[in-house]
Design an enzyme around this catalytic site. Structure first.
Site, PDB file in Angstrom:
ATOM      1  N   HIS A  38       0.832  -1.207   0.000  1.00 39.82           N
ATOM      2  CA  HIS A  38       0.000   0.000   0.000  1.00 39.82           C
ATOM      3  C   HIS A  38       0.863   1.251   0.000  1.00 39.82           C
ATOM      4  CE1 HIS A  38      -4.415  -0.809   0.968  1.00 39.82           C
ATOM      5  NE2 HIS A  38      -3.894  -1.992   0.682  1.00 39.82           N
ATOM      6  N   GLU A 106      -6.372  -0.104  -6.285  1.00 47.18           N
ATOM      7  CA  GLU A 106      -7.352   0.821  -5.733  1.00 47.18           C
ATOM      8  C   GLU A 106      -6.870   2.246  -5.923  1.00 47.18           C
ATOM      9  OE1 GLU A 106      -5.617  -1.087  -3.231  1.00 47.18           O
ATOM     10  OE2 GLU A 106      -6.854  -2.885  -3.360  1.00 47.18           O
TER      11      GLU A 106
END
Length: 319
Positions: A38, A106
């Site tokens: 991430h 994402e």
């Protein structure tokens, strides 16, 4: 019978904590490691987001367990030629014990350079082309590629493992599952859905690993565990495509009130009931998974590892 691994959360813990958790996981009897990739955490309460490739370097020296990213998006924030170099180096450092888990990503992580966030079908096109680029680079040969989404000129990886890095593809719906079955070395998904496993295997994935993961919160006070999950990981209970399209942690936090403690209590594995933990992981075995990763939410990592070492893993390994 599936193998059981530990899922390291880069959203919730810093580098030193992740390395220590990996050591505890190996000592507890887990067979491999997953690690999230991430740029941002899902919300500020999680509070961390170290660069995964630096952490993998440390893990390669700290433990002997196989490692896989779960998952890397090699399409927008980082060019696939650079991801290929990072993955190849990770494979060399781990003696070939590295797999690259990839997905379509994402907006939370990938939009940070200001690029337009494409719709899902374009993201899957980009993912497929990026895999083509990376596989060519893993050969160690010079690559020139002029594709729809990526250009690579005179690129060659000089540090490569003896065997190409396996690439497992994440999927949560039919289109991504079809891509995984067609071009993946394995399939990653987060729910014990037997129909998706069947689609993957019938579509070309027969004989390839199906890999899943889940989050739990072990603790002696179940109500406190529920509160911990709601505070740190309410985002996993949000419906639809929000996880893919919301651009920042604060947007997820705005939706936090939609997730109640009652919802968490019904859907999450919380507390110290051995049967509840065993049942949650056995559901993946029943659905045909080959490898299952579990992550402990919250600070009591040592208690979790003691619990799984003495009570949960022995039951799963008997099954």
């Amino acid at each position: 019978m599936p193998e059981y691994g530990y899922f390291l959360s880069c959203e919730e813990f810093g580098p030193a904590e992740l390395v220590e958790q990996a050591r505890m996981a190996e000592q507890a009897g887990f067979s491999s490691l997953w690690i999230s990739d991430h740029y941002h955490p899902w919300n500020d309460a999680q509070g961390q987001s170290p660069f995964v490739w630096s952490v993998i370097g440390a893990l390669s020296e700290a433990v002997s367990l196989p490692i896989e990213t779960a998952v890397t998006c090699p399409t927008v924030r980082i060019h696939p030629a650079v991801v290929a170099q990072a993955a190849a180096t990770s494979a060399v450092m781990t003696g070939g014990r590295f797999r690259l888990g990839v997905g379509s990503g994402e907006a939370l992580n990938e939009h940070v350079l200001g690029h337009v966030w494409p719709p899902a079908h374009i993201r899957l096109e980009m993912l497929e082309e990026s895999i083509q680029v990376m596989r060519r680079l893993f050969t160690g040969e010079e690559v020139n590629h002029h594709g729809t989404h990526y250009t690579v000129e005179n690129a060659r990886l000089y540090t490569v493992p003896d065997e190409p890095v396996p690439i497992d593809i994440s999927g949560f719906g039919p289109a991504a599952t079809a891509l995984a079955s067609r071009v993946g070395d394995g399939f990653i998904t987060m729910t014990p859905d037997e129909s998706m496993v069947e689609q993957f295997r019938k579509g070309g994935g027969a004989g390839k690993p199906v890999i899943g993961g889940t989050k739990v919160c072990w603790g002696i006070d179940r109500d406190e565990c529920v509160r911990t999950v709601r505070k740190l990981w309410f985002n996993q209970f949000l419906p639809g495509e929000m996880a893919q399209i919301l651009p920042s942690p604060r947007h997820f936090e705005q939706l936090g009130p939609l997730v109640s403690e009652e919802m968490v209590s019904e859907k999450a594995v919380c507390g110290d009931d051995v049967d509840e933990h065993v049942s949650a992981l056995s559901a993946f075995a029943d659905a045909g998974f080959d490898r299952v990763y579990v992550n402990q939410i919250g600070p009591d990592q040592r208690g979790f590892f003691d619990f799984y070492r003495t009570k949960v893993l022995p039951q799963l390994q008997q099954g």
